[in-house]
Design a protein around this motif. Structure first.
Motif, PDB file in Angstrom:
ATOM      1  N   GLU A  94      67.112   5.618 -13.884  1.00 28.95           N
ATOM      2  CA  GLU A  94      67.238   7.024 -14.182  1.00 28.95           C
ATOM      3  C   GLU A  94      66.693   7.535 -15.591  1.00 28.95           C
ATOM      4  N   ARG A  95      66.505   6.529 -16.229  1.00 32.31           N
ATOM      5  CA  ARG A  95      65.740   6.885 -17.574  1.00 32.31           C
ATOM      6  C   ARG A  95      64.200   7.136 -17.126  1.00 32.31           C
ATOM      7  N   ARG A  96      63.742   6.219 -16.212  1.00 31.46           N
ATOM      8  CA  ARG A  96      62.363   6.276 -15.896  1.00 31.46           C
ATOM      9  C   ARG A  96      62.085   7.498 -15.105  1.00 31.46           C
ATOM     10  N   TYR A  97      62.901   7.947 -14.434  1.00 35.16           N
ATOM     11  CA  TYR A  97      62.851   9.202 -13.529  1.00 35.16           C
ATOM     12  C   TYR A  97      63.155  10.482 -14.233  1.00 35.16           C
ATOM     13  N   GLY A  98      63.517  10.392 -15.362  1.00 37.33           N
ATOM     14  CA  GLY A  98      63.745  11.572 -16.250  1.00 37.33           C
ATOM     15  C   GLY A  98      65.102  12.190 -15.849  1.00 37.33           C
ATOM     16  N   LYS A 101      67.191  12.294 -19.331  1.00 35.64           N
ATOM     17  CA  LYS A 101      66.677  13.389 -19.981  1.00 35.64           C
ATOM     18  C   LYS A 101      67.342  14.976 -19.464  1.00 35.64           C
ATOM     19  N   ARG A 102      67.476  15.139 -18.374  1.00 32.10           N
ATOM     20  CA  ARG A 102      67.883  16.303 -17.758  1.00 32.10           C
ATOM     21  C   ARG A 102      69.363  16.422 -17.854  1.00 32.10           C
ATOM     22  N   ARG A 110      75.785  13.649 -24.833  1.00 32.97           N
ATOM     23  CA  ARG A 110      75.528  12.234 -24.335  1.00 32.97           C
ATOM     24  C   ARG A 110      76.561  11.244 -24.426  1.00 32.97           C
ATOM     25  N   LYS A 173      61.123  -1.073 -19.692  1.00 35.31           N
ATOM     26  CA  LYS A 173      60.815  -0.318 -18.838  1.00 35.31           C
ATOM     27  C   LYS A 173      61.726  -0.418 -17.684  1.00 35.31           C
ATOM     28  N   ARG A 255      66.847   4.546 -25.686  1.00 35.75           N
ATOM     29  CA  ARG A 255      65.836   5.676 -25.883  1.00 35.75           C
ATOM     30  C   ARG A 255      66.146   6.492 -24.539  1.00 35.75           C
ATOM     31  N   TRP A 256      66.132   7.816 -24.571  1.00 36.13           N
ATOM     32  CA  TRP A 256      66.424   8.511 -23.336  1.00 36.13           C
ATOM     33  C   TRP A 256      65.437   9.022 -22.608  1.00 36.13           C
ATOM     34  N   GLU A 257      64.303   8.827 -23.163  1.00 38.26           N
ATOM     35  CA  GLU A 257      63.120   9.304 -22.357  1.00 38.26           C
ATOM     36  C   GLU A 257      62.299   7.708 -22.123  1.00 38.26           C
TER      37      GLU A 257
END
Length: 257
Positions: A94-98, A101-102, A110, A173, A255-257
């Motif tokens: 979920e973090r990798r695909y953004g 962040k959305r 959060r 990652k 990290r959220w991004e």
């Protein structure tokens, strides 16, 4: 005949916080239960291990019925698979695909998102525990001890593994999280007292393995459910320490991004 037209005033704004968290928790749970890999980790593997090692004499589990030794360890494995492995992998991607962040930009705060994820983990664990308990009873399991002690162990175990899972998902990652989470799952399955008793390991290894959260959870559950212990304070202390460290580290380094 006259008709009157009502006046409607728009009332934009976010839904109540509780409703947003409940909706997000329901979505997280559905996604978790629809994922084939997660079902393999959370349902199929623990069930197969419980049935196989309870019915086939592969590992020496000591005196008494094998299921009485194995059931507490498999319950601990269920918590590990959901709170740590499953949550780490899902959150990492979920973090990798953004997605995170959305979601972080939505009206849901959060901490509300993390609360929803925690609720999803707890709901999944309840389903796992019910299923495994029914299977264990069918295999002749005779649990003892205090239900309150069992509940406290499961809650602290969930907190410990959840914090560690989020720490991994928020710092590595996605691909690294996938590999590391599965590797840790396998290592803890073998060396965490789930299937193989810790006293089968060398003395030097036992002192180290006994401090792992999976060992503390499986041993604590075994002390209560197999031996009728009132409250395994040592194991609870280990789980509480892992929980505090894991959650604090996840909160600081995620990290959220």
């Amino acid at each position: 005949m006259t008709t009157s037209t009502g006046t409607y005033t728009p009332k934009p704004g976010a839904a109540p916080l509780g409703r947003m968290i409940a909706a997000q928790a329901a979505l997280e749970t559905k996604m978790l239960l629809r994922n084939g890999e997660q079902l393999l980790l959370t349902v199929i593997i623990p069930t197969l291990l419980l049935v196989l090692f309870s019915t086939v004499d592969i590992v020496d589990t000591g005196d008494g019925e094998a299921v009485d030794f194995l059931a507490p360890g498999v319950l601990a494995l269920a918590v590990l698979s959901t709170a740590f492995t499953g949550q780490a992998i899902a959150t990492g991607f979920e973090r990798r695909y953004g997605v995170l962040k959305r979601l972080a930009a939505s009206p849901l705060p959060r901490w509300g998102l993390m609360t929803a994820k925690t609720v999803s983990v707890l709901v999944t664990e309840v389903l796992q525990i019910v299923l495994l308990t029914v299977i264990a009873f069918a295999l002749g399991w005779s649990p003892q001890g205090s239900p309150f002690a069992v509940l406290l162990l499961l809650i602290l175990g969930t907190a410990a593994f959840s914090g560690l899972g989020l720490l991994m998902a928020g710092t590595l990652k996605a691909e690294a999280t996938l590999a590391a989470a599965n590797l840790v799952f396998l290592l803890l399955l073998v060396g965490g007292g789930v299937i193989v008793p810790l006293d089968r390991f060398p003395d030097a290894a036992q002192s180290v393995l006994g401090l792992l959260p999976i060992s503390a959870l499986s041993d604590g559950l075994r002390d209560v459910l197999q031996h009728g212990a009132a409250m395994p304070w040592g194991d609870l202390g280990i789980l509480a320490a892992w929980g505090v460290v894991g959650i604090a580290a996840a909160g600081k380094f995620f990290r959220w991004e």
